[in-house]
Design an enzyme around this catalytic site. Sequence first.
Site, PDB file in Angstrom:
ATOM      1  N   HIS A 119      15.674 -17.472  62.541  1.00 25.90           N
ATOM      2  CA  HIS A 119      15.407 -18.904  62.310  1.00 25.90           C
ATOM      3  C   HIS A 119      14.615 -19.586  63.427  1.00 25.90           C
ATOM      4  O   HIS A 119      14.924 -20.710  63.823  1.00 25.90           O
ATOM      5  CB  HIS A 119      16.727 -19.637  62.087  1.00 25.90           C
ATOM      6  N   HIS A 189      17.909 -25.453  55.215  1.00 19.17           N
ATOM      7  CA  HIS A 189      19.157 -24.686  55.320  1.00 19.17           C
ATOM      8  C   HIS A 189      20.372 -25.540  54.946  1.00 19.17           C
ATOM      9  O   HIS A 189      21.390 -25.523  55.648  1.00 19.17           O
ATOM     10  CB  HIS A 189      19.307 -24.137  56.737  1.00 19.17           C
ATOM     11  N   GLU A 371      17.909 -20.856  50.136  1.00 18.68           N
ATOM     12  CA  GLU A 371      16.841 -21.069  51.111  1.00 18.68           C
ATOM     13  C   GLU A 371      15.534 -20.501  50.565  1.00 18.68           C
ATOM     14  O   GLU A 371      15.301 -19.295  50.617  1.00 18.68           O
ATOM     15  CB  GLU A 371      17.207 -20.394  52.433  1.00 18.68           C
TER      16      GLU A 371
END
Length: 407
Positions: A119, A189, A371
Site C-alpha cells: 500500500h 480501502h 478494493e
Amino acid sequence: MTSHNIELSIDTFGSVENPITKKQEEVKKFTWRNVENGMSVVLISYGVIIQSIKVPDRSGNLADVVCGFDDVSGYLQSNNPYFGAMVGRVANRIAHGEFVLNGEVRKVAKNWNNKHHLHGGIIGFNKFNFNHYVVGNVVYLSHLSPDNFEGYPGDLLLTIKCELTSDNSIAMEYKATSSKSTPINLTNHSYFNLAGHETGFEELYKHVISINADKITETDSESIPTGKFTNVGGTPFDLRISKELGPAMRNLNAIGYDDNFCINIPKGFQNSLNFVSRAVHPPSGRWLEVSSNQEGVQLYTSNFFPDPCGNINASRFVSENYYEVDGVLTTKLDKVTVSTKDDNSAKCSDESALVGKGGVHYLKHGAFCLETQKFPDAVNHSNFPSVILNPGETYQHEVVFKFGCEA
C-alpha cells in the site's frame, strides 16, 4: 448523474503534521447529504478517507456502514488498517520490495512482514493531508508526490474527484501524471458492513455477495501472486452467482478472503465503468453495488483484525432466518458466540484492541473491502495489465459505490 437533492457542508476535522515539511495542516471534513432519504457521506482531506457512510434500511433507519474513527487521532494510530483511505502510490503488494523499471532495479520499503511492500510503503498517500477545492457539490483533492519518495520515480501529481449523487452513488475519479515513468495503482480501502459498522462478524457472515470474475490471481502463502491464474469454477472463489459470505468463507482453505478477482470486461469496454460486485445484507435490506474501470478487485474480509480468544470463524450456517436470494434458498444458521476477556478464559490473549467509532471494538471478520485496482505485484509480472505510467500519459481510475435498499 445529477445531484440536485444533495447538500454539501464543509467543516474541520483537527490537524495533522505533514510528513515532509513537518508543518501542521488543518484537516477538512466534507459532508454530503441526500435530503430525500437522509443518506450521508463524510470524507476528510487527510488520506482522502471516507470516514462515514450512513444508509437507510427498509424501515428508514440509518446506520453507518463503514469502519473508522471519531477523530483524526484515531487515523494516526499505528494499528489503523487503512480505514477508508486512498492508498498508493502502488496499492496491494510488491514482492520483496523491488521491481525493474527501464532496466533499473528500484527498491521500495518492505513494510509487510519486513519482506514485501504494501500500500505505498511506510508513508503512503494515506498519511498525507490533501489540498482541496470545491465546485458545486463536487470536491477535488490534490497531492504532489515528489520524485523518489518511498523509492518511486517521478514527481507525481494526483487529483481525486469525489461526489455523492442523487441516486446514492459515491463517485470517485483518480487522475495522475508523472515526470518520469513510474508504477501507479490506487484504490480506496473502505471497510463495509451493511448491517452497521458496529455489528461485527455475525452480521458480516449474513451478507450475500457476487463478484463478476471468472478467475483470480493465484498467490503463495504470503499473498504474493505467482503470475498464474485460478479459474473460480467449482471453488469457494466462484462468486459469479450470489453466495452467502459466511458459508463461502467456511469452505476456504484460509482464514478468509484476501484475493484479487479478475473482472470480466467485455471487449471494447476496457476503459469503461463495468460491474464489479454486489453485496446485500438481507436482514436490513441494504445493498452495495461497485462499478469500476479497473481490471481487478481485492475482496478482503478483515482477517487480521483482533481475535482475542482465537475463536472467530465462519460457520457453515449463519442466518437467523430462512430467506431466498436469486431463487436459491439459504439454510438457517447457527448463532456464533465469542468469548471475551470477561470470561476469564485462559486462551484469551492480550491482543491490542482496535477501537473505532463510538468505542466499538472491531474484531476479525467484522467488515469487508472491495478494493478496485489493477492486479497486485503487476510490476513483476509481464502477463498482468501494466501499472506503468509514462510521461505524457494520464492515469485514470473511476469507481462508483452505489447504495440502496430492498423492500
